[in-house]
Motif scaffolding. Structure first.
Motif, PDB file in Angstrom:
ATOM      1  N   GLN A 213     -57.984 -89.029 -24.052  1.00 53.40           N
ATOM      2  CA  GLN A 213     -57.221 -88.669 -25.284  1.00 53.40           C
ATOM      3  C   GLN A 213     -58.224 -87.512 -25.678  1.00 53.40           C
ATOM      4  O   GLN A 213     -59.469 -87.763 -25.834  1.00 53.40           O
ATOM      5  N   VAL A 214     -57.658 -86.284 -26.353  1.00 50.83           N
ATOM      6  CA  VAL A 214     -58.516 -85.071 -26.862  1.00 50.83           C
ATOM      7  C   VAL A 214     -58.488 -85.140 -28.283  1.00 50.83           C
ATOM      8  O   VAL A 214     -57.574 -84.749 -29.068  1.00 50.83           O
ATOM      9  N   GLY A 215     -59.585 -85.688 -28.863  1.00 54.45           N
ATOM     10  CA  GLY A 215     -59.577 -86.002 -30.152  1.00 54.45           C
ATOM     11  C   GLY A 215     -58.267 -86.696 -31.018  1.00 54.45           C
ATOM     12  O   GLY A 215     -57.659 -87.499 -30.355  1.00 54.45           O
ATOM     13  N   HIS A 247     -56.336 -75.495 -32.114  1.00 54.43           N
ATOM     14  CA  HIS A 247     -57.040 -75.358 -30.811  1.00 54.43           C
ATOM     15  C   HIS A 247     -58.439 -76.022 -30.595  1.00 54.43           C
ATOM     16  O   HIS A 247     -58.787 -76.566 -31.714  1.00 54.43           O
ATOM     17  N   ILE A 248     -58.777 -76.204 -29.433  1.00 53.94           N
ATOM     18  CA  ILE A 248     -60.071 -77.075 -29.151  1.00 53.94           C
ATOM     19  C   ILE A 248     -60.694 -76.533 -27.955  1.00 53.94           C
ATOM     20  O   ILE A 248     -60.090 -76.117 -26.917  1.00 53.94           O
ATOM     21  N   GLN A 260     -64.130 -80.053 -31.973  1.00 56.34           N
ATOM     22  CA  GLN A 260     -63.146 -80.542 -32.825  1.00 56.34           C
ATOM     23  C   GLN A 260     -61.730 -79.767 -32.935  1.00 56.34           C
ATOM     24  O   GLN A 260     -61.887 -78.644 -32.783  1.00 56.34           O
ATOM     25  N   TRP A 261     -60.795 -80.247 -33.311  1.00 55.39           N
ATOM     26  CA  TRP A 261     -59.513 -79.513 -33.570  1.00 55.39           C
ATOM     27  C   TRP A 261     -59.802 -78.499 -34.658  1.00 55.39           C
ATOM     28  O   TRP A 261     -60.245 -78.991 -35.553  1.00 55.39           O
ATOM     29  N   GLN A 262     -59.091 -77.211 -34.481  1.00 56.33           N
ATOM     30  CA  GLN A 262     -59.454 -76.443 -35.523  1.00 56.33           C
ATOM     31  C   GLN A 262     -58.261 -75.440 -35.789  1.00 56.33           C
ATOM     32  O   GLN A 262     -57.599 -75.008 -34.659  1.00 56.33           O
ATOM     33  N   GLN A 263     -57.980 -75.083 -37.075  1.00 59.29           N
ATOM     34  CA  GLN A 263     -56.629 -74.273 -37.338  1.00 59.29           C
ATOM     35  C   GLN A 263     -57.025 -72.853 -36.711  1.00 59.29           C
ATOM     36  O   GLN A 263     -58.183 -72.365 -37.003  1.00 59.29           O
ATOM     37  N   LEU A 264     -55.860 -72.220 -36.383  1.00 61.27           N
ATOM     38  CA  LEU A 264     -55.925 -70.856 -35.801  1.00 61.27           C
ATOM     39  C   LEU A 264     -55.615 -69.926 -37.072  1.00 61.27           C
ATOM     40  O   LEU A 264     -56.242 -68.651 -37.080  1.00 61.27           O
TER      41      LEU A 264
END
Length: 332
Positions: A213-215, A247-248, A260-264
């Protein structure tokens, strides 16, 4: 939902974008493709190597709900009801098209010979769109089975197909795939819980037993993935449950360790309102090769995030890693 592919993007030329997308609607039993440039959309029917205009693509992309979309193809076996729009790739100067039928069969169409036809590659209990990535003269195929597991096979340049390997999992939507520089396949899916999971092929060609699992980010629709040219790391983009793109990156190339997942979105106070899933595609410009992330919002604007080539520190602000631009979608 239409996922845009084969993108030509010229940021230095105002309003100059060209998209190509396959559309799952046809009035005459022939799958269609659409192509539009700037404000002059045109729809083309695929007929071997020949294309002819039919209608404006805006009617299909903007106004046709998915429930009304169904594709059929005529063949020697009669009418084949397609499950989803087909996938295409260029192998040895020939266009290969792949699709799955409602009975779980994989079909291929090779644009070669005097009378090319759709041919069945056997019943593999598949559903949905087949993801394909080129590997030398061959192609790697990834698809979802009727029970939700992920399957992969090798399509050879001569038209032969290897046996399918079932990788398990519970995939929703279309798998995203990439081939690493070491010819290792990475598969990215949205699982049944809405989280993003991945498998990365071992060096000996085998596969890990479990999915990673990715994050903790949950998503809707299908993810996309690409190798990030500036860093060599895997990048993944998704549409969040809030219709915002995230995106990550891997922390290092091939590490399968994630940041970490970040908003574009550079302006989080203004809703992004994504109406389609993201598509990631490489682009080459005067400064080298990078990639862009494309989607359409609820205002029918095509949004493009361009990955900047200057080195960025891990975890840096997305506003410094990506530049956003937009273009109006074609009017019906």
């Amino acid at each position: 939902m239409v996922r845009l592919k084969q993108v030509h993007y010229h940021p230095a030329e105002t309003g100059s974008m060209q998209f190509r997308a396959q559309v799952r609607e046809t009035p005459d039993l022939t799958p269609v493709a659409c192509r539009y440039r700037d404000a002059n959309p045109a729809l083309h029917r695929v007929d071997g190597s020949r294309e002819s205009p039919l209608d404006r693509v805006g009617n299909l992309i903007s106004n046709r709900p998915p429930s009304e979309v169904r594709v059929y193809r005529l063949s020697k076996r009669g009418i084949i009801p397609w499950k989803h729009h087909q996938s295409s790739i260029l192998l040895k100067s020939n266009i290969l098209e792949l699709n799955t039928s409602t009975d779980g069969r994989l079909w291929n169409y090779r644009q070669e010979g005097a009378a090319p036809l759709w041919k069945s590659l056997g019943d593999a209990d598949l559903t949905g769109t087949v993801s394909v990535v080129k590997d030398g003269e061959d192609a790697r195929l990834v698809a979802v089975s009727a029970t939700g597991t992920v399957k992969t096979a090798l399509y050879f340049a001569d038209g032969a197909l290897s046996s399918w390997t079932d990788l398990g999992g519970t995939a929703e939507g279309i798998p995203a795939v990439l081939l690493s520089t070491a010819h290792r396949l990475r598969i990215v899916i949205r699982n049944a819980s809405g989280h993003i999971s991945t498998k990365f092929q071992n060096l000996d060609g085998t596969w890990p037993t479990t999915w990673q699992q990715v994050g903790s980010r949950t998503a809707i629709g299908s993810p996309d993935t690409i190798l990030d040219p500036p860093s060599g790391r895997t990048a993944i983009a998704v549409r969040g449950t809030d219709n915002t793109l995230y995106h990550i990156f891997e922390t290092a190339p091939g590490s399968s360790s994630w940041g970490q997942w970040q908003q574009l979105n550079p302006d989080p106070d203004k809703a992004e309102n994504a109406a389609t899933d993201p598509t990631m595609t490489p682009v080459t410009g005067p400064n080298g090769t990078s990639y862009i992330i494309i989607f359409r919002n609820t205002d029918d604007l095509i949004q493009v995030y361009s990955r900047q080539l200057s080195p960025q520190r891990l975890g840096g602000s997305p506003s410094r890693q990506f530049v956003r631009s937009s273009a109006s979608a074609p009017m019906p």
